[in-house]
Design an enzyme around this catalytic site. Structure first.
Site, PDB file in Angstrom:
ATOM      1  CG  MET A   1      -2.168   0.769   1.143  1.00  0.00           C
ATOM      2  SD  MET A   1      -3.140   0.552  -0.346  1.00  0.00           S
ATOM      3  CE  MET A   1      -4.799   0.674   0.328  1.00  0.00           C
ATOM      4  N   GLY A   2       1.825   1.279  -0.943  1.00  0.00           N
ATOM      5  CA  GLY A   2       2.633   2.492  -1.142  1.00  0.00           C
ATOM      6  C   GLY A   2       1.868   3.434  -2.053  1.00  0.00           C
ATOM      7  NE  ARG A   3       6.042   6.575  -4.431  1.00  0.00           N
ATOM      8  CZ  ARG A   3       7.301   6.607  -4.018  1.00  0.00           C
ATOM      9  NH1 ARG A   3       7.735   7.626  -3.333  1.00  0.00           N
ATOM     10  NH2 ARG A   3       8.141   5.630  -4.302  1.00  0.00           N
ATOM     11  CB  ILE A   4       1.596   2.256  -7.386  1.00  0.00           C
ATOM     12  CG1 ILE A   4       2.689   3.141  -8.010  1.00  0.00           C
ATOM     13  CG2 ILE A   4       0.736   1.612  -8.482  1.00  0.00           C
ATOM     14  CD1 ILE A   4       3.718   2.392  -8.855  1.00  0.00           C
TER      15      ILE A   4
ATOM     16  CB  THR B   1       0.992  -3.188 -12.691  1.00  0.00           C
ATOM     17  OG1 THR B   1       0.522  -2.843 -11.378  1.00  0.00           O
ATOM     18  CG2 THR B   1      -0.174  -3.370 -13.632  1.00  0.00           C
TER      19      THR B   1
ATOM     20  NE  ARG C   1      10.797  -4.041 -11.826  1.00  0.00           N
ATOM     21  CZ  ARG C   1      10.277  -2.879 -12.209  1.00  0.00           C
ATOM     22  NH1 ARG C   1       9.010  -2.805 -12.586  1.00  0.00           N
ATOM     23  NH2 ARG C   1      11.013  -1.785 -12.229  1.00  0.00           N
TER      24      ARG C   1
ATOM     25  CD  GLU D   1       9.012  -7.643 -17.879  1.00  0.00           C
ATOM     26  OE1 GLU D   1       9.609  -6.626 -18.250  1.00  0.00           O
ATOM     27  OE2 GLU D   1       8.181  -7.641 -16.969  1.00  0.00           O
TER      28      GLU D   1
ATOM     29  CG  HIS E   1       7.430  -3.726 -17.843  1.00  0.00           C
ATOM     30  ND1 HIS E   1       8.427  -4.382 -17.154  1.00  0.00           N
ATOM     31  CD2 HIS E   1       7.122  -2.643 -17.073  1.00  0.00           C
ATOM     32  CE1 HIS E   1       8.711  -3.726 -16.038  1.00  0.00           C
ATOM     33  NE2 HIS E   1       7.926  -2.674 -15.961  1.00  0.00           N
TER      34      HIS E   1
ATOM     35  CB  ALA F   1       1.834  -0.367 -15.719  1.00  0.00           C
TER      36      ALA F   1
HETATM   37  C1  DGY Z   1       9.115   1.236 -13.217  1.00  0.00           C
HETATM   38  O1  DGY Z   1       9.232   2.471 -13.308  1.00  0.00           O
HETATM   39  O2  DGY Z   1       9.658   0.589 -12.338  1.00  0.00           O
HETATM   40  C2  DGY Z   1       8.231   0.569 -14.217  1.00  0.00           C
HETATM   41  O3  DGY Z   1       8.235  -0.781 -14.136  1.00  0.00           O
HETATM   42  C3  DGY Z   1       8.497   1.059 -15.613  1.00  0.00           C
HETATM   43  O4  DGY Z   1       7.878   2.279 -15.617  1.00  0.00           O
END
Ligand code: DGY
Length: 326
Positions: free
Chosen positions: A155-158, A237, A239, A268, A286, A288
């Site tokens: 539950m960080g920024r993203i 989204t 890793r 990847e 990859h 996002a």
């Molecule tokens: C990141 O910034 O770590 C993403 O995976 C690519 O934008």
């Protein structure tokens, strides 16, 4: 006095290159090929800064050969491609590009969630196939998103930005993170902190937002997938190696879970062949954070971080402040 030298390992937005040119001698690898570790070491000779991308692997053995490099500015928020403790030990500063990509990445996590739930890609392929004969009561029926439970790991920024989107869809938000949010933020997001197991058991959607570390490698494996609802959808989204890909293929094949939306993969750009055979998985390469504005700004931020160090300043997005000597 001669100008400092910077190596930019791979193509970035031209506006970012223009920012640094007046101040530095720039060795710009203006191509998408990427450098091998040997090429990178060789081209970094005489450089004080490297602007790297997540495809540049910088383990301790490579860092040990970067004599004179003072800063590695990664064009990404994630930095699992760089051995930061080894960089710190060598006095190399490491920076990343946080914040600017938060909302863009959350948008895409939600896009994958919605695409997987409502079978958008299957619908697109079906229309293209010419097989669409008539409206049917159960043609490509999917799952509701509104009022369902969204479980967020990390539950960080993203993670928080994804929670806000879930709130907009009247979802019930659960989260699991070592660090609890403040009660005020929990109230604002309508989010409840639960154990990892409870999150897996109770969520209709599980979205991953943990960084890749030795502790989070295969954070979701067969045991975790078995705890999820058969109707659940997994979104990654973060890793690729956070999920045990062969275990996920098995779970999707056996309908242990209903579907997945994946933007990242263990090796990847290789994708597990099992994933390519399944129609209950939505795949993306990859991307996002890939809006024009965000990727341009990420390029500029990385260059600004590198430049700050070369001008003797503390960079804005420093990951190892203990290595900084004012
Ligand atoms: C990141 O910034 O770590 C993403 O995976 C690519 O934008």
């Amino acid at each position: 006095m001669s100008q400092p030298k910077v190596l930019i390992t791979k193509r970035i937005y031209p506006e970012a290159v223009a920012l640094i040119r007046p101040h530095c001698e720039v060795d710009y690898v203006d191509s998408d090929a990427g450098l091998s570790p040997e090429e990178l070491i060789q081209r970094a000779r005489g450089c004080q800064a490297i602007v790297s991308q997540l495809t540049d692997k910088l383990p301790a053995a490579v860092l040990a050969q970067l004599d004179g490099v003072r800063v590695i500015a990664n064009v990404a928020v994630g930095y699992d491609n760089i051995d930061v403790p080894a960089a710190t030990a060598r006095g190399i500063l490491v920076t990343n590009t946080p914040d600017v990509l938060t909302e863009t990445t959350a948008d895409f996590a939600f896009a994958l969630l919605m695409a997987a739930a409502r079978r958008v890609v299957e619908g697109h392929a079906f229309v293209h196939s010419g097989k669409w004969g008539k409206w049917l009561i159960d043609l490509l029926v999917g799952q509701d998103i509104h009022h369902r439970t969204l479980g967020i790991f990390g539950m960080g920024r993203i993670g928080q930005a994804v929670a806000r989107r879930g709130r907009g869809f009247s979802m019930n938000i659960l989260y699991s993170d070592a660090a609890p949010l403040s009660p005020e933020l929990e109230a604002e997001l309508g989010a409840r902190r639960v154990s990892r197991e409870d999150l897996l058991r109770e969520s209709d959607y599980v979205s991953l937002h943990v960084p890749l570390t030795p502790e989070t490698r295969h954070f979701i494996g067969a045991a975790e997938l078995a705890l999820m609802k058969p109707s659940a959808i997994l979104v990654n989204t973060a890793r690729g190696p956070v999920v045990d890909e062969p275990a996920l293929v098995e779970a999707l094949r056996n309908k242990t879970i209903a579907a997945a939306g994946l933007d990242v993969f263990e090796e990847e750009p290789k994708v597990h062949p099992g994933l390519l055979e399944l129609d209950n998985v939505t795949l993306a390469p990859h991307i996002a954070s890939a809006s024009v504005a965000t990727r341009r700004r990420m390029s500029e931020m990385a260059v600004e971080n590198a430049l700050a160090v070369l001008l003797g300043r503390r960079p804005a997005n420093l990951l190892n402040p203990e290595a900084f000597q004012p």
